[in-house]
Design a protein around this motif. Structure first.
Motif, short mmCIF file in Angstrom:
data_model
loop_
_atom_site.label_atom_id
_atom_site.label_comp_id
_atom_site.label_asym_id
_atom_site.label_seq_id
_atom_site.Cartn_x
_atom_site.Cartn_y
_atom_site.Cartn_z
N TRP A 151 0.80 -1.22 0.00
CA TRP A 151 0.00 0.00 0.00
C TRP A 151 0.83 1.27 0.00
O TRP A 151 0.29 2.36 -0.20
CB TRP A 151 -0.91 0.01 1.23
N ASP A 152 2.13 1.17 0.22
CA ASP A 152 2.98 2.35 0.34
C ASP A 152 3.07 3.08 -1.00
O ASP A 152 3.57 2.51 -1.99
CB ASP A 152 4.38 1.92 0.78
N PRO A 153 2.60 4.33 -1.08
CA PRO A 153 2.65 5.05 -2.36
C PRO A 153 4.06 5.32 -2.84
O PRO A 153 4.28 5.58 -4.03
CB PRO A 153 1.89 6.35 -2.06
N GLY A 154 5.03 5.25 -1.93
CA GLY A 154 6.41 5.49 -2.31
C GLY A 154 7.15 4.24 -2.75
O GLY A 154 8.36 4.28 -3.00
N THR A 155 6.44 3.09 -2.84
CA THR A 155 7.07 1.82 -3.22
C THR A 155 6.40 1.30 -4.49
O THR A 155 5.38 0.61 -4.42
CB THR A 155 6.93 0.79 -2.09
N PRO A 156 6.95 1.62 -5.66
CA PRO A 156 6.30 1.20 -6.90
C PRO A 156 6.35 -0.32 -7.12
O PRO A 156 5.45 -0.90 -7.74
CB PRO A 156 7.06 1.94 -7.99
N ARG A 157 7.41 -0.96 -6.66
CA ARG A 157 7.53 -2.42 -6.75
C ARG A 157 7.94 -2.95 -5.38
O ARG A 157 8.86 -2.42 -4.76
CB ARG A 157 8.58 -2.83 -7.80
N PHE A 158 7.27 -3.99 -4.95
CA PHE A 158 7.51 -4.50 -3.60
C PHE A 158 7.90 -5.97 -3.65
O PHE A 158 7.19 -6.79 -4.25
CB PHE A 158 6.25 -4.34 -2.73
N SER A 159 9.01 -6.29 -3.02
CA SER A 159 9.47 -7.67 -2.91
C SER A 159 9.57 -8.05 -1.44
O SER A 159 9.88 -7.21 -0.58
CB SER A 159 10.84 -7.85 -3.58
N PHE A 160 9.30 -9.33 -1.18
CA PHE A 160 9.35 -9.81 0.21
C PHE A 160 9.67 -11.29 0.19
O PHE A 160 9.03 -12.06 -0.52
CB PHE A 160 7.99 -9.58 0.90
N ASP A 161 10.64 -11.69 0.97
CA ASP A 161 11.04 -13.09 1.04
C ASP A 161 10.97 -13.53 2.49
O ASP A 161 11.91 -13.39 3.27
CB ASP A 161 12.46 -13.26 0.49
N GLY A 162 9.80 -14.05 2.88
CA GLY A 162 9.59 -14.41 4.26
C GLY A 162 9.40 -15.91 4.45
O GLY A 162 9.51 -16.71 3.51
#
Length: 337
Positions: A151-162
Motif C-alpha cells: 500500500w505504500d505510495p512510495g514503493t512502486p515495486r515490492f518484494s518480500f522473502d519471508g
C-alpha cells in the motif's frame, strides 16, 4: 443521535452464528441512522458458540456489500485471522472494498483488524493452516509488513522473502487512497503490543478490566516509544447487553444465555460482570467509565442479539450520548480512532 465529535463508539456483530447479509445490513443501517462511528464484524467460517450447521458469510464479501449499502460509517473486521488469506490477496481485497466505500472527510471508511487466528476447528474443517502460536505470530507480522509495503505510495515495486509470504517485484495498482486503517487485535503486552507499535494505527483489546487495560496501555506506550512512535490509540471490544431497567436487562440477557450460555444463568452472568458491559444504562456507563479512566480511546460493543434493534436505540440514547461528558483529555479528538 450520537454527536459526530464524540468518542468513537461502534458496534460489532458475530454473523457466523447464523446471520445472513440482510441481518447484518439491517443492523448497519440502524447503526448509521443513530450516528454510531462504525460497524465491525467478526471473520469466522464456523460458529463459535452455536451448534454445528449454523449459516455463516464471508467477512470481506459482506463488507463489500456494506460499502455500497451504507454511506458514512466505518466498516471493517474485528478481526481477520491472517491464516485465512495470503497477504497479497488480503491487501487487494481490502483496497477494493476501500475503493467501493470511498472516504468521508478525507478519512478511510475501511478498517482491517488483524489477528493470529485461534479457532482450530474451523481451520481444520476448511484447510486453513494452523501452526503453533509462535508461528501464527510470525505469519501475522509478515502480513502486516506485506500490507504496508504493497500500500505504500512510495514503493512502486515490492518484494518480500519471508517464511510464509514471498513476493517478487509486485506492482500494486491502484494504491489505496486513503490507506485503510490497520488495527491489531490482541491482549498480549509483549508480542501483540510490539507488533501494534511497529505496524498498526490502533490496537484493540477484547474484554479487559480497567486494571488489565491500564497495564496493556502502559506496555503499548513503552513499545511505541521503543519503535520511535507517538502512542497509538488503544480501544476496547466488549459484549454489551443493556436494558432500560433491571427487568428488561434480564429478559435480554436470558435470550442471550439461551443462545450462547454454558452454565446456569446467574453463574454465567456473574462470571462476565467484570469484562462485559451489562445491566441498566447506569451500570453500563459505570463499566465504560472505568475503562475511559484507564485510557480507552474508543469502544466496539458486541451486539449478540442482532434482531433486537431497539437495544441499539437505547444504547445510543442512554450511553453513547453521555460518554462525551466524562471523557478525559487523554482520549480527546487528537487521539480519536
Amino acid at each position: 443521535m450520537i454527536g459526530a465529535e464524540q468518542m468513537p463508539f461502534s458496534i460489532t456483530l458475530e454473523p457466523q452464528e447464523g446471520e445472513t447479509y440482510q441481518d447484518v445490513l439491517a443492523v448497519a443501517r440502524r447503526v448509521e441512522a443513530l450516528g454510531f462511528a462504525g460497524l465491525y464484524r467478526s471473520d469466522h467460517y464456523a460458529p463459535v458458540w452455536g451448534g454445528e450447521g449454523l449459516a455463516s458469510t464471508d467477512a470481506w464479501a459482506t463488507l463489500a456489500g456494506l460499502a455500497r449499502d451504507t454511506e458514512r460509517i466505518t466498516i471493517g473486521t474485528m478481526v481477520s485471522p491472517v491464516t485465512f488469506r495470503p497477504a497479497a490477496n488480503l491487501a487487494k481485497v481490502i483496497a477494493t472494498v476501500g475503493q467501493m466505500a470511498g472516504a468521508v472527510d478525507g478519512r478511510t471508511r475501511v478498517h482491517v483488524g488483524l489477528g493470529t487466528g485461534w479457532l482450530e476447528a474451523e481451520h481444520t474443517m476448511f484447510g486453513f493452516p494452523f501452526d503453533d502460536l509462535g508461528a501464527r505470530f510470525r505469519r501475522l507480522e509478515e502480513h502486516l509488513r506485506v500490507l504496508r509495503g504493497l500500500w505504500d505510495p512510495g514503493t512502486p515495486r515490492f518484494s518480500f522473502d519471508g517464511e510464509f509470504e514471498q513476493l517478487k517485484e509486485a506492482v500494486f495498482a491502484a494504491k489505496p487512497d486513503p490507506v485503510p486503517r490497520v488495527v491489531l487485535g490482541g491482549s498480549g503486552r509483549r508480542r501483540s503490543a510490539g507488533l501494534a507499535a511497529r505496524y498498526a494505527d490502533e490496537m484493540n483489546t477484547p474484554f479487559p478490566t480497567p486494571a488489565s487495560f491500564r497495564a496493556l496501555r502502559a506496555a503499548l506506550d513503552e513499545a511505541c516509544a521503543a519503535a520511535g512512535r507517538d502512542p497509538i490509540p488503544l480501544t476496547v471490544t466488549a459484549v454489551c447487553v443493556i436494558g432500560a431497567d433491571e427487568a428488561e436487562f434480564r429478559r435480554r440477557a436470558e435470550r442471550l444465555h439461551v443462545r450462547i450460555g454454558d452454565r446456569p444463568f446467574d453463574e454465567w452472568l456473574e462470571q462476565r460482570s467484570d469484562t462485559w458491559a451489562l445491566g441498566t444504562p447506569e451500570r453500563v456507563l459505570e463499566h465504560l467509565t472505568g475503562l475511559i479512566e484507564a485510557g480507552a480511546a474508543g469502544f466496539s460493543l458486541q451486539h449478540l442479539l442482532p434482531d433486537d434493534l431497539d437495544m441499539l436505540d437505547l444504547l445510543a440514547e442512554s450511553v453513547a450520548d453521555r460518554l462525551e461528558e466524562i471523557r478525559p483529555e487523554a482520549t480527546a479528538p487528537d487521539r480519536a480512532v
